[in-house]
Design an enzyme around this catalytic site. Structure first.
Site, PDB file in Angstrom:
ATOM      1  N   CYS A 166       0.809  -1.223   0.000  1.00 33.06           N
ATOM      2  CA  CYS A 166       0.000   0.000   0.000  1.00 33.06           C
ATOM      3  C   CYS A 166       0.846   1.280   0.000  1.00 33.06           C
ATOM      4  O   CYS A 166       0.358   2.334  -0.386  1.00 33.06           O
ATOM      5  CB  CYS A 166      -0.966   0.010   1.167  1.00 33.06           C
ATOM      6  SG  CYS A 166      -2.171  -1.326   1.054  1.00 33.06           S
ATOM      7  N   HIS A 223      -3.108   7.479   1.762  1.00 36.75           N
ATOM      8  CA  HIS A 223      -3.529   6.153   1.321  1.00 36.75           C
ATOM      9  C   HIS A 223      -4.958   5.928   1.821  1.00 36.75           C
ATOM     10  O   HIS A 223      -5.257   6.157   2.988  1.00 36.75           O
ATOM     11  CB  HIS A 223      -2.585   5.108   1.891  1.00 36.75           C
ATOM     12  CG  HIS A 223      -3.063   3.713   1.685  1.00 36.75           C
ATOM     13  ND1 HIS A 223      -3.542   3.271   0.465  1.00 36.75           N
ATOM     14  CD2 HIS A 223      -3.157   2.660   2.537  1.00 36.75           C
ATOM     15  CE1 HIS A 223      -3.895   2.006   0.586  1.00 36.75           C
ATOM     16  NE2 HIS A 223      -3.677   1.613   1.828  1.00 36.75           N
ATOM     17  N   ASN A 280      -9.985   0.341  -0.624  1.00 35.99           N
ATOM     18  CA  ASN A 280      -8.525   0.370  -0.542  1.00 35.99           C
ATOM     19  C   ASN A 280      -7.959  -0.269  -1.817  1.00 35.99           C
ATOM     20  O   ASN A 280      -8.099  -1.477  -2.017  1.00 35.99           O
ATOM     21  CB  ASN A 280      -8.092  -0.403   0.710  1.00 35.99           C
ATOM     22  CG  ASN A 280      -6.588  -0.434   0.888  1.00 35.99           C
ATOM     23  OD1 ASN A 280      -5.831  -0.097  -0.012  1.00 35.99           O
ATOM     24  ND2 ASN A 280      -6.155  -0.853   2.069  1.00 35.99           N
TER      25      ASN A 280
HETATM   26  N1  COA Z   1     -19.135  -7.464   8.283  1.00 35.88           N
HETATM   27  C1  COA Z   1     -19.742  -7.615   9.468  1.00 35.88           C
HETATM   28  N2  COA Z   1     -19.082  -7.897  10.602  1.00 35.88           N
HETATM   29  C2  COA Z   1     -17.739  -8.000  10.522  1.00 35.88           C
HETATM   30  C3  COA Z   1     -17.049  -7.861   9.301  1.00 35.88           C
HETATM   31  C4  COA Z   1     -17.811  -7.590   8.162  1.00 35.88           C
HETATM   32  N3  COA Z   1     -17.239  -7.412   6.950  1.00 35.88           N
HETATM   33  N4  COA Z   1     -15.736  -8.023   9.529  1.00 35.88           N
HETATM   34  C5  COA Z   1     -15.598  -8.260  10.848  1.00 35.88           C
HETATM   35  N5  COA Z   1     -16.804  -8.253  11.443  1.00 35.88           N
HETATM   36  C6  COA Z   1     -17.109  -8.458  12.860  1.00 35.88           C
HETATM   37  C7  COA Z   1     -16.052  -9.244  13.581  1.00 35.88           C
HETATM   38  O1  COA Z   1     -16.242 -10.617  13.390  1.00 35.88           O
HETATM   39  C8  COA Z   1     -16.236  -8.798  15.011  1.00 35.88           C
HETATM   40  O2  COA Z   1     -17.311  -9.513  15.550  1.00 35.88           O
HETATM   41  P1  COA Z   1     -17.268 -10.049  17.066  1.00 35.88           P
HETATM   42  O3  COA Z   1     -17.179  -8.803  17.902  1.00 35.88           O
HETATM   43  O4  COA Z   1     -18.558 -10.774  17.186  1.00 35.88           O
HETATM   44  O5  COA Z   1     -16.057 -10.905  17.155  1.00 35.88           O
HETATM   45  C9  COA Z   1     -16.664  -7.356  14.883  1.00 35.88           C
HETATM   46  O6  COA Z   1     -17.114  -7.192  13.530  1.00 35.88           O
HETATM   47  C10 COA Z   1     -15.571  -6.364  15.183  1.00 35.88           C
HETATM   48  O7  COA Z   1     -14.386  -6.732  14.462  1.00 35.88           O
HETATM   49  P2  COA Z   1     -13.065  -5.904  14.583  1.00 35.88           P
HETATM   50  O8  COA Z   1     -12.047  -6.525  13.698  1.00 35.88           O
HETATM   51  O9  COA Z   1     -12.690  -5.710  16.010  1.00 35.88           O
HETATM   52  O10 COA Z   1     -13.559  -4.507  13.984  1.00 35.88           O
HETATM   53  P3  COA Z   1     -12.799  -3.146  13.867  1.00 35.88           P
HETATM   54  O11 COA Z   1     -13.603  -2.087  14.470  1.00 35.88           O
HETATM   55  O12 COA Z   1     -11.360  -3.256  14.262  1.00 35.88           O
HETATM   56  O13 COA Z   1     -12.826  -2.909  12.290  1.00 35.88           O
HETATM   57  C11 COA Z   1     -11.393  -3.051  10.370  1.00 35.88           C
HETATM   58  C12 COA Z   1     -12.186  -3.819  11.423  1.00 35.88           C
HETATM   59  C13 COA Z   1     -10.659  -4.072   9.495  1.00 35.88           C
HETATM   60  C14 COA Z   1     -12.348  -2.258   9.534  1.00 35.88           C
HETATM   61  C15 COA Z   1     -10.396  -2.122  11.074  1.00 35.88           C
HETATM   62  O14 COA Z   1      -9.672  -2.815  12.048  1.00 35.88           O
HETATM   63  C16 COA Z   1      -9.440  -1.506  10.116  1.00 35.88           C
HETATM   64  O15 COA Z   1      -9.809  -0.735   9.272  1.00 35.88           O
HETATM   65  N6  COA Z   1      -8.136  -1.789  10.270  1.00 35.88           N
HETATM   66  C17 COA Z   1      -7.128  -1.271   9.414  1.00 35.88           C
HETATM   67  C18 COA Z   1      -7.104  -2.098   8.187  1.00 35.88           C
HETATM   68  C19 COA Z   1      -6.373  -1.428   7.105  1.00 35.88           C
HETATM   69  O16 COA Z   1      -6.511  -0.263   6.879  1.00 35.88           O
HETATM   70  N7  COA Z   1      -5.574  -2.208   6.409  1.00 35.88           N
HETATM   71  C20 COA Z   1      -4.902  -1.794   5.267  1.00 35.88           C
HETATM   72  C21 COA Z   1      -3.669  -1.092   5.628  1.00 35.88           C
HETATM   73  S1  COA Z   1      -2.786  -0.901   4.163  1.00 35.88           S
END
Ligand code: COA
Length: 321
Positions: free
Chosen positions: A113, A248, A278
């Site tokens: 990225c 990004h 993304n």
């Molecule tokens: N739809 C519905 N529910 C989802 C889901 C989806 N697509 N993906 C995950 N969940 C659920 C999980 O299973 C979890 O459920 P639980 O509480 O019952 O276990 C809940 O949502 C919360 O998951 P969590 O991973 O803690 O959510 P979050 O608030 O951290 O958001 C991201 C997840 C991935 C959106 C966030 O962590 C993020 O944006 N991280 C950075 C990723 C990124 O930018 N990567 C690229 C860098 S180059």
């Protein structure tokens, strides 16, 4: 202070748009969850005949037209991608051939990225060193082809696309303009937080993207804030002087948190994640081109590019247009 001048930009997207609702019909997710956690509303997904090289070529053609240049004016192509058409040769060489600018230098950069920041910095350094005169710097991806579509924690976050800029070696009239300062970093210790579980030398397969999203989020805000401050310091510029930040486009919440940490008002941050999701190495040049074409970013503006991705790798670059 003068760096390579940015003469034009272009971008390209696949034909097909996929909304959150369409995705929710196949994956256990919802529009509400995706919008609330990421800001993403839709993404473009490559179809038949669309590859990283075709998207990159279309973006490059648009950037050349914007700069008023021909393919033969280009003697360096640096293409950032984590989803090349083939393991080798470099996708940059396919783009070179498709454009018809043969004879110069063409290679790929793999920094996921933050690939566009790496490619921009490498091209700027080569232009300053006299290795070439005009460069196409491209970020292009088809991440849809390395996603595990049964993993809802990752497959909803990414999309396909390409963006490109034309850079010219510093000349007599470039004082105070062009790429003013850049900083790149890498930390291989964080490999397991964001990687693809395959490759030619390990599994002989392409593999799928794996990510621990929450931990990536935490590192992203800290690393990006630090590198942005380093670039500001190097360029002797204050955060208030920046006209636009082009980050990004991973997650609207990361963009908000990073801007807040630096004291940059949200209206100065270009956000396209809602439309493109993304797109990895493509996201910064795609967002930049979008904001130039809709008239927000103008000649003379001071623009900060920044990104972080798998590796981890991260970087930032300050450019006076
Ligand atoms: N739809 C519905 N529910 C989802 C889901 C989806 N697509 N993906 C995950 N969940 C659920 C999980 O299973 C979890 O459920 P639980 O509480 O019952 O276990 C809940 O949502 C919360 O998951 P969590 O991973 O803690 O959510 P979050 O608030 O951290 O958001 C991201 C997840 C991935 C959106 C966030 O962590 C993020 O944006 N991280 C950075 C990723 C990124 O930018 N990567 C690229 C860098 S180059």
């Amino acid at each position: 202070m003068s760096g390579s001048r940015l003469l034009g930009s272009g971008s390209a997207l696949p034909r097909r748009v996929v909304t959150n609702d369409e995705l929710a019909a196949k994956v256990d997710t919802s529009d509400e969850w995706i919008v609330e956690r990421t800001g993403i509303r839709q993404r473009y997904i490559a179809g038949e005949g669309e590859t990283t090289a075709t998207l990159a070529t279309d973006a490059a053609r648009a950037a050349l037209a914007d700069a008023g240049l021909e393919a033969r004016d280009i003697d360096l192509i640096v293409l950032a991608t984590a989803t090349p058409d083939n393991t080798f040769p470099a996708t940059a060489t396919k783009v070179q051939h498709a454009l018809g600018c043969n004879g110069g230098i063409a290679f790929d950069v793999a920094a996921v990225c933050s690939g566009f920041l790496y490619a921009l910095t490498v091209a700027d350094s080569m232009l300053r060193a006299g290795n070439a005169r005009r460069a196409l710097v491209i970020g292009a991806e088809t991440f849809s082809r390395i996603l595990d579509w049964s993993d809802r924690t990752t497959c909803v976050l990414f999309g396909d696309g390409a963006g490109a800029v034309v850079l010219e070696a510093p000349g007599e009239n470039s004082e105070g303009r062009g790429v003013l300062a850049s900083r790149l970093h890498a930390d291989g210790a964080q490999h397991d937080l964001l990687y693809v579980d395959g490759g030619p030398s390990t599994t002989q397969t392409v593999g799928h993207l794996r990510m621990k999203g929450r931990e990536v989020f935490r590192h992203a805000v800290v690393n990006l804030s630090e590198v942005l401050n380093e670039v500001l310091e190097e360029a002797k510029v204050s955060a208030e002087e920046i006209d636009w930040v082009v980050p990004h486009q991973a997650n609207a919440r990361i963009l908000d948190a990073t801007a807040k940490k630096l004291g940059i008002p949200p209206e100065k941050v270009i956000v396209t994640v809602q439309d493109h999701a993304n797109t990895s190495a493509a996201s910064v040049p795609l967002a930049f081109d979008t904001a130039r074409r809709d008239g927000r970013i103008k000649p003379g503006d001071l623009v900060m590019f920044e990104a972080m991705g798998g590796g981890f790798t991260w970087g930032a670059s300050l450019v006076r247009l």
